[in-house]
Design a protein around this motif. Structure first.
Motif, short mmCIF file in Angstrom:
data_model
loop_
_atom_site.label_atom_id
_atom_site.label_comp_id
_atom_site.label_asym_id
_atom_site.label_seq_id
_atom_site.Cartn_x
_atom_site.Cartn_y
_atom_site.Cartn_z
N ASN B 32 -9.80 -60.23 -12.88
CA ASN B 32 -10.35 -59.78 -14.16
C ASN B 32 -10.76 -60.97 -15.02
O ASN B 32 -11.78 -60.95 -15.69
N MET B 33 -9.94 -61.99 -14.97
CA MET B 33 -10.16 -63.15 -15.81
C MET B 33 -11.47 -63.84 -15.44
O MET B 33 -12.23 -64.24 -16.31
N TYR B 34 -11.68 -63.97 -14.16
CA TYR B 34 -12.89 -64.67 -13.76
C TYR B 34 -14.12 -63.84 -14.10
O TYR B 34 -15.15 -64.36 -14.51
N PHE B 36 -14.27 -61.86 -16.67
CA PHE B 36 -14.39 -62.00 -18.12
C PHE B 36 -15.12 -63.29 -18.49
O PHE B 36 -16.07 -63.29 -19.27
N PHE B 37 -14.70 -64.40 -17.88
CA PHE B 37 -15.33 -65.69 -18.20
C PHE B 37 -16.74 -65.79 -17.65
O PHE B 37 -17.58 -66.46 -18.21
N LYS B 38 -16.99 -65.06 -16.55
CA LYS B 38 -18.33 -65.07 -15.97
C LYS B 38 -19.36 -64.60 -16.99
O LYS B 38 -20.50 -65.06 -17.01
N PHE B 40 -19.61 -65.32 -19.99
CA PHE B 40 -20.07 -66.43 -20.83
C PHE B 40 -20.73 -67.53 -20.02
O PHE B 40 -21.19 -68.51 -20.58
#
Lengths: 120, 120
Positions: B32-34, B36-38, B40
């Motif tokens: 999920n984190m990656y 999410f950052f993707k 931006f």
DNA sequence: TGCTCATATGAATATATTATCATACAACAT
DNA sequence: ATGTTGTATGATAATATATTCATATGAGCA
């Protein structure tokens, strides 16, 4: 017509569009910004950051073992992180110890963590 | 040998590797984190976020004009942002107005901005 | 000097991502 | 109803990215 752009669109709210355009123009660092965030947009790099955050500094080999990946793959990712100044390193004989460059990296990582924990 | 993994590595500092491994295991949300950052990690999406942050809400067409891109390309990116709950929308007749979902998005955006201004 | 191990790196392959193109659908106006 | 506009979307092509593989470099040791 003045309010038709090359992209097949009719501009509906010209004043709003102009404000948005200016705002975008003001930020000249989108290219750097996207590269910066790209760092966190990869599971391998996130895990490296997580590991370094936890134990302080590690050599390439140990990172590879911790992530269960090849040293080559890790080395390539470390190069990326190094080039974007997110990690620093120190040589000790044959080994090279990597660690996080500064607190921003940790901050961003943890902000992302918080965001995801809140929506979940 | 116990300290040799499938990835051709010899484990040098077993205790450190174990700490790192546990730390990585604890965080089950890397996927999920990656993602999410993707969000931006793309200039187009950064610009959309920047524009919405500045003017509050915009329709697809105006975003396209502001970024000088096709409506189709914008629509695809909005879908991505929508799926990751970073923007919300409101229908008004034919038009659909998009705006940022919450302050986290703004926070992350501005933290990235600060980081880059400091190292530069 | 020759060997081993830690790390780095260029090239190639596999995969993911983005924008474009064609098309579809929905709301509104005539 | 028909045409027009705003938005959405599946397929494709272009591009970017990550890992693997082969190989290179460099430090330490016998």
């Amino acid at each position: 017509m003045e309010n038709k752009c090359k992209c097949d669109c009719y501009c509906l709210y010209k004043d709003i569009v102009d404000i948005a355009k200016n705002s975008i123009k003001k930020i000249k660092i989108f290219d750097n910004m996207y590269t910066f965030f790209k760092t966190f947009a990869d599971v391998t790099r996130l895990k490296i950051i997580c590991a370094l955050d936890e134990v302080g500094s590690m050599c390439v080999c140990d990172i590879a073992v911790a992530l269960d990946m090849t040293k080559s793959a890790i080395s390539h990712q470390l190069k990326f992180l190094k080039e974007n100044k997110l990690i620093k390193y120190q040589k000790k004989g044959k080994e090279i110890f990597y660690s996080l460059a500064d607190n921003h990296v940790k901050d961003i990582f943890e902000l992302g963590l918080n965001h995801l924990q809140e929506i979940d």
